[in-house]
Scaffold this active site. Structure first.
Site, PDB file in Angstrom:
ATOM      1  N   TYR A  78     -21.067 -13.725  -9.280  1.00 16.91           N
ATOM      2  CA  TYR A  78     -21.549 -12.872  -8.182  1.00 16.91           C
ATOM      3  C   TYR A  78     -23.071 -12.876  -8.099  1.00 16.91           C
ATOM      4  O   TYR A  78     -23.636 -12.780  -7.013  1.00 16.91           O
ATOM      5  CB  TYR A  78     -20.984 -11.451  -8.308  1.00 16.91           C
ATOM      6  CG  TYR A  78     -19.581 -11.357  -7.739  1.00 16.91           C
ATOM      7  CD1 TYR A  78     -19.382 -11.233  -6.371  1.00 16.91           C
ATOM      8  CD2 TYR A  78     -18.463 -11.421  -8.557  1.00 16.91           C
ATOM      9  CE1 TYR A  78     -18.104 -11.177  -5.835  1.00 16.91           C
ATOM     10  CE2 TYR A  78     -17.180 -11.370  -8.040  1.00 16.91           C
ATOM     11  CZ  TYR A  78     -17.007 -11.246  -6.673  1.00 16.91           C
ATOM     12  OH  TYR A  78     -15.745 -11.206  -6.143  1.00 16.91           O
ATOM     13  N   VAL A 114     -20.028  -9.435   2.427  1.00 20.75           N
ATOM     14  CA  VAL A 114     -20.730  -8.646   1.425  1.00 20.75           C
ATOM     15  C   VAL A 114     -22.228  -8.960   1.442  1.00 20.75           C
ATOM     16  O   VAL A 114     -22.968  -8.520   0.571  1.00 20.75           O
ATOM     17  CB  VAL A 114     -20.118  -8.852   0.015  1.00 20.75           C
ATOM     18  CG1 VAL A 114     -18.695  -8.331  -0.019  1.00 20.75           C
ATOM     19  CG2 VAL A 114     -20.149 -10.328  -0.401  1.00 20.75           C
ATOM     20  N   HIS A 130     -15.647  -4.597   2.795  1.00 20.49           N
ATOM     21  CA  HIS A 130     -15.418  -5.161   1.453  1.00 20.49           C
ATOM     22  C   HIS A 130     -16.623  -4.989   0.546  1.00 20.49           C
ATOM     23  O   HIS A 130     -16.797  -5.749  -0.407  1.00 20.49           O
ATOM     24  CB  HIS A 130     -15.034  -6.646   1.571  1.00 20.49           C
ATOM     25  CG  HIS A 130     -13.694  -6.861   2.222  1.00 20.49           C
ATOM     26  ND1 HIS A 130     -13.269  -8.076   2.707  1.00 20.49           N
ATOM     27  CD2 HIS A 130     -12.676  -5.990   2.467  1.00 20.49           C
ATOM     28  CE1 HIS A 130     -12.046  -7.951   3.217  1.00 20.49           C
ATOM     29  NE2 HIS A 130     -11.666  -6.695   3.088  1.00 20.49           N
ATOM     30  N   CYS A 169     -24.386   6.244 -18.565  1.00 24.68           N
ATOM     31  CA  CYS A 169     -23.251   6.374 -19.489  1.00 24.68           C
ATOM     32  C   CYS A 169     -23.010   5.110 -20.317  1.00 24.68           C
ATOM     33  O   CYS A 169     -22.040   5.033 -21.062  1.00 24.68           O
ATOM     34  CB  CYS A 169     -21.986   6.755 -18.720  1.00 24.68           C
ATOM     35  SG  CYS A 169     -21.294   5.431 -17.740  1.00 24.68           S
TER      36      CYS A 169
HETATM   37  C1  BV8 Z   1      -5.710  -3.551  -0.454  1.00 18.07           C
HETATM   38  C2  BV8 Z   1     -14.678  -9.449  -1.498  1.00 18.07           C
HETATM   39  C3  BV8 Z   1      -4.386  -1.697  -1.116  1.00 18.07           C
HETATM   40  C4  BV8 Z   1     -15.363  -9.840  -2.692  1.00 18.07           C
HETATM   41  C5  BV8 Z   1     -12.509 -10.088  -0.720  1.00 18.07           C
HETATM   42  C6  BV8 Z   1      -0.886  -9.396  -3.734  1.00 18.07           C
HETATM   43  C7  BV8 Z   1      -1.620  -8.718  -4.707  1.00 18.07           C
HETATM   44  C8  BV8 Z   1      -2.623  -7.815  -4.366  1.00 18.07           C
HETATM   45  C9  BV8 Z   1      -2.919  -7.604  -3.070  1.00 18.07           C
HETATM   46  C10 BV8 Z   1      -2.215  -8.275  -2.113  1.00 18.07           C
HETATM   47  C11 BV8 Z   1      -1.189  -9.149  -2.424  1.00 18.07           C
HETATM   48  N1  BV8 Z   1      -0.693  -9.669  -1.274  1.00 18.07           N
HETATM   49  C12 BV8 Z   1      -1.391  -9.129  -0.255  1.00 18.07           C
HETATM   50  C13 BV8 Z   1      -2.305  -8.298  -0.751  1.00 18.07           C
HETATM   51  C14 BV8 Z   1      -3.290  -7.531  -0.010  1.00 18.07           C
HETATM   52  C15 BV8 Z   1      -4.602  -8.262  -0.069  1.00 18.07           C
HETATM   53  C16 BV8 Z   1      -4.555  -9.386   0.940  1.00 18.07           C
HETATM   54  O1  BV8 Z   1      -4.713  -9.190   2.122  1.00 18.07           O
HETATM   55  N2  BV8 Z   1      -4.321 -10.603   0.485  1.00 18.07           N
HETATM   56  C17 BV8 Z   1      -4.133 -11.720   1.395  1.00 18.07           C
HETATM   57  C18 BV8 Z   1      -5.107 -12.820   1.004  1.00 18.07           C
HETATM   58  C19 BV8 Z   1      -2.697 -12.114   1.360  1.00 18.07           C
HETATM   59  N3  BV8 Z   1      -5.607  -7.262   0.256  1.00 18.07           N
HETATM   60  C20 BV8 Z   1      -6.184  -6.499  -0.662  1.00 18.07           C
HETATM   61  O2  BV8 Z   1      -5.961  -6.620  -1.853  1.00 18.07           O
HETATM   62  C21 BV8 Z   1      -7.140  -5.466  -0.139  1.00 18.07           C
HETATM   63  N4  BV8 Z   1      -6.862  -4.188  -0.684  1.00 18.07           N
HETATM   64  O3  BV8 Z   1      -4.824  -4.037   0.220  1.00 18.07           O
HETATM   65  O4  BV8 Z   1      -5.653  -2.301  -1.038  1.00 18.07           O
HETATM   66  C22 BV8 Z   1      -3.766  -2.131  -2.394  1.00 18.07           C
HETATM   67  C23 BV8 Z   1      -4.117  -1.489  -3.554  1.00 18.07           C
HETATM   68  C24 BV8 Z   1      -3.478  -1.855  -4.756  1.00 18.07           C
HETATM   69  C25 BV8 Z   1      -2.566  -2.913  -4.774  1.00 18.07           C
HETATM   70  C26 BV8 Z   1      -2.256  -3.584  -3.596  1.00 18.07           C
HETATM   71  C27 BV8 Z   1      -2.884  -3.188  -2.390  1.00 18.07           C
HETATM   72  C28 BV8 Z   1      -8.552  -5.811  -0.575  1.00 18.07           C
HETATM   73  C29 BV8 Z   1      -9.007  -7.101   0.077  1.00 18.07           C
HETATM   74  C30 BV8 Z   1     -10.456  -7.378  -0.270  1.00 18.07           C
HETATM   75  C31 BV8 Z   1     -10.565  -8.710  -0.893  1.00 18.07           C
HETATM   76  N5  BV8 Z   1     -11.961  -9.004  -1.109  1.00 18.07           N
HETATM   77  N6  BV8 Z   1     -13.638 -10.427  -1.204  1.00 18.07           N
HETATM   78  C32 BV8 Z   1     -15.999 -11.162  -2.536  1.00 18.07           C
HETATM   79  O5  BV8 Z   1     -16.625 -11.425  -1.520  1.00 18.07           O
HETATM   80  O6  BV8 Z   1     -15.906 -11.900  -3.537  1.00 18.07           O
HETATM   81  S1  BV8 Z   1     -11.614 -11.076   0.369  1.00 18.07           S
HETATM   82  C33 BV8 Z   1     -12.445 -12.382   1.063  1.00 18.07           C
HETATM   83  O7  BV8 Z   1     -11.696 -12.632   2.252  1.00 18.07           O
HETATM   84  C34 BV8 Z   1     -13.815 -12.156   1.542  1.00 18.07           C
HETATM   85  O8  BV8 Z   1     -14.417 -11.027   1.101  1.00 18.07           O
HETATM   86  C35 BV8 Z   1     -13.716 -12.018   3.022  1.00 18.07           C
HETATM   87  O9  BV8 Z   1     -14.341 -10.851   3.414  1.00 18.07           O
HETATM   88  C36 BV8 Z   1     -12.275 -11.918   3.295  1.00 18.07           C
HETATM   89  C37 BV8 Z   1     -11.902 -12.435   4.622  1.00 18.07           C
HETATM   90  O10 BV8 Z   1     -12.172 -13.820   4.729  1.00 18.07           O
HETATM   91  P1  BV8 Z   1     -12.944 -14.361   5.977  1.00 18.07           P
HETATM   92  O11 BV8 Z   1     -14.213 -13.630   6.082  1.00 18.07           O
HETATM   93  O12 BV8 Z   1     -12.051 -14.350   7.145  1.00 18.07           O
HETATM   94  O13 BV8 Z   1     -13.307 -15.839   5.499  1.00 18.07           O
HETATM   95  P2  BV8 Z   1     -12.407 -17.177   5.616  1.00 18.07           P
HETATM   96  O14 BV8 Z   1     -13.075 -18.196   4.779  1.00 18.07           O
HETATM   97  O15 BV8 Z   1     -10.986 -16.906   5.375  1.00 18.07           O
HETATM   98  O16 BV8 Z   1     -12.544 -17.591   7.148  1.00 18.07           O
HETATM   99  C38 BV8 Z   1     -13.766 -18.029   7.672  1.00 18.07           C
HETATM  100  C39 BV8 Z   1     -13.537 -18.384   9.128  1.00 18.07           C
HETATM  101  O17 BV8 Z   1     -14.774 -18.732   9.706  1.00 18.07           O
HETATM  102  C40 BV8 Z   1     -12.615 -19.607   9.306  1.00 18.07           C
HETATM  103  O18 BV8 Z   1     -11.589 -19.286  10.245  1.00 18.07           O
HETATM  104  C41 BV8 Z   1     -13.540 -20.690   9.877  1.00 18.07           C
HETATM  105  O19 BV8 Z   1     -12.908 -21.546  10.804  1.00 18.07           O
HETATM  106  C42 BV8 Z   1     -14.586 -19.837  10.544  1.00 18.07           C
HETATM  107  N7  BV8 Z   1     -15.905 -20.487  10.695  1.00 18.07           N
HETATM  108  C43 BV8 Z   1     -16.482 -21.446   9.934  1.00 18.07           C
HETATM  109  N8  BV8 Z   1     -17.716 -21.750  10.426  1.00 18.07           N
HETATM  110  C44 BV8 Z   1     -17.899 -20.976  11.505  1.00 18.07           C
HETATM  111  C45 BV8 Z   1     -16.756 -20.168  11.691  1.00 18.07           C
HETATM  112  N9  BV8 Z   1     -16.636 -19.296  12.705  1.00 18.07           N
HETATM  113  C46 BV8 Z   1     -17.664 -19.199  13.564  1.00 18.07           C
HETATM  114  N10 BV8 Z   1     -18.823 -19.942  13.454  1.00 18.07           N
HETATM  115  C47 BV8 Z   1     -18.955 -20.827  12.445  1.00 18.07           C
HETATM  116  N11 BV8 Z   1     -20.087 -21.566  12.358  1.00 18.07           N
HETATM  117 ZN    ZN Z   2     -22.218   5.092 -15.633  1.00 18.02          ZN
END
Ligand code: BV8
Ligand code: ZN
Length: 269
Positions: A78, A114, A130, A169
């Site tokens: 990170y 982020v 996020h 802490c």
């Molecule tokens: C939750 C942050 C309740 C840190 C990120 C199994 C186990 C546990 C959880 C789950 C599970 N199955 C499902 C879930 C829920 C899970 C989820 O949704 N999973 C998915 C993947 C199936 N969600 C969670 O866990 C969330 N919390 O549900 O809480 C809970 C509580 C307890 C137990 C269960 C549930 C929390 C989700 C937060 C995850 N954190 N990261 C870090 O940055 O390291 S996720 C990660 O994906 C990123 O942070 C980002 O924000 C997020 C979304 O991705 P995108 O931004 O869309 O990026 P991506 O690469 O996918 O797409 C980019 C796009 O840009 C592409 O389409 C591309 O074509 C386009 N592009 C490229 N160039 C350009 C462009 N567009 C325009 N112009 C350009 N030039």
């Molecule tokens: Zn502390």
């Protein structure tokens, strides 16, 4: 991949109907993902070859259990990303989004990113779903922890770096992001859900819309009658839901949209 309205690939051919609706909107939500920062040189997550989750295992880096197992590995990775963000500059897409507020009563940016590039481009209302890499905090007492970016000597992909200790802490400090399996910050989520449910237009920019609950926002906006405009060079699962698919880079499409909108608003004045 889902089909939808015919994609618009030419930034000089933004439809009048899209500009009409934007010019009449009282509230616009701009829902962004990693793609909006791609042209600033920040890696996305799921793009083939270049995406972070194509090269790294999210289970080993972006979950609470990964941090418990290997805090130095996670912290170092990170820090590497934080250093890259500190070096990056907002791009024309971030600036166009900030400029939208000159033509529309209310613009709320809801980002999954982020980084802080929306704020640095001048957007005033930014909701971080996020978290924010600039806001590290203690794992036990939750207090904020400020520390300098180690940009100059951070190698590509990071290296193991022991996380700092909390000054209050002595527990470990963690990155200020929401990991998989963690709940989103309650206030941010509530505000984003309210904004999406009450906006006239939702612009979904640079997101694959695969991560929940964030990905439900465009769906909830559309269900309540908002126009959904997607900006993405690739087809996504949202194509079918969107009323317009602007199939191109955000840094090209969004400045064209804003220029058209400003002309319309000036012409009407
Ligand atoms: C939750 C942050 C309740 C840190 C990120 C199994 C186990 C546990 C959880 C789950 C599970 N199955 C499902 C879930 C829920 C899970 C989820 O949704 N999973 C998915 C993947 C199936 N969600 C969670 O866990 C969330 N919390 O549900 O809480 C809970 C509580 C307890 C137990 C269960 C549930 C929390 C989700 C937060 C995850 N954190 N990261 C870090 O940055 O390291 S996720 C990660 O994906 C990123 O942070 C980002 O924000 C997020 C979304 O991705 P995108 O931004 O869309 O990026 P991506 O690469 O996918 O797409 C980019 C796009 O840009 C592409 O389409 C591309 O074509 C386009 N592009 C490229 N160039 C350009 C462009 N567009 C325009 N112009 C350009 N030039
Ligand atoms: Zn502390």
């Amino acid at each position: 991949m889902a089909s939808g309205p015919a994609p618009i690939e030419d930034a000089s051919a933004i439809p009048d109907a899209l500009i009409d609706r934007l010019s009449q909107a009282r509230r616009i939500v701009v829902f962004t993902g990693a793609g909006v920062s791609a042209e600033s040189g920040i890696a996305t997550f799921r793009d083939r070859n270049t995406g972070l989750w194509e090269r790294f295992d999210a289970h080993e880096l972006a979950t609470p259990s990964a941090f418990v197992r290997e805090p130095a590995l996670v912290w170092g990775w990170y820090e590497w990303r934080r250093a890259a963000i500190a070096r990056a500059q907002p791009n024309p897409a971030h600036r166009a989004i900030a400029q939208l507020a000159n033509s529309v009563a209310e613009v709320c940016v809801v980002t999954q990113n982020v980084d802080n590039l929306h704020e640095r481009a001048g957007s005033k209302q930014v909701v971080h779903l996020h978290g924010n890499l600039a806001q590290a905090r203690c794992i036990r007492c939750g207090r904020a922890h400020k520390h300098a970016v180690q940009a100059p000597d951070e190698p590509e992909n990071g290296r193991a770096v022991e996380p700092p200790r909390c000054r209050h802490c002595n527990s470990l400090v963690r990155p200020g992001v929401v990991w998989f399996g963690e709940s989103l910050p309650e206030d941010a989520w509530q505000l984003a859900a309210d904004m999406a449910a009450s906006c006239d237009v939702l612009l979904s920019v640079g997101t694959s819309a695969l991560v929940y609950p964030a990905a439900s926002l465009p769906r909830s906006a559309a269900a309540r009658g908002a126009m959904v405009i997607q900006v993405n060079p690739m087809a996504t699962d949202m194509d079918r839901l969107a009323h317009f698919n602007l199939r191109g880079a955000a840094g090209v499409m969004l400045p064209a949209v804003v220029a058209n909108l400003e002309n319309r608003v000036r012409g009407a004045a």
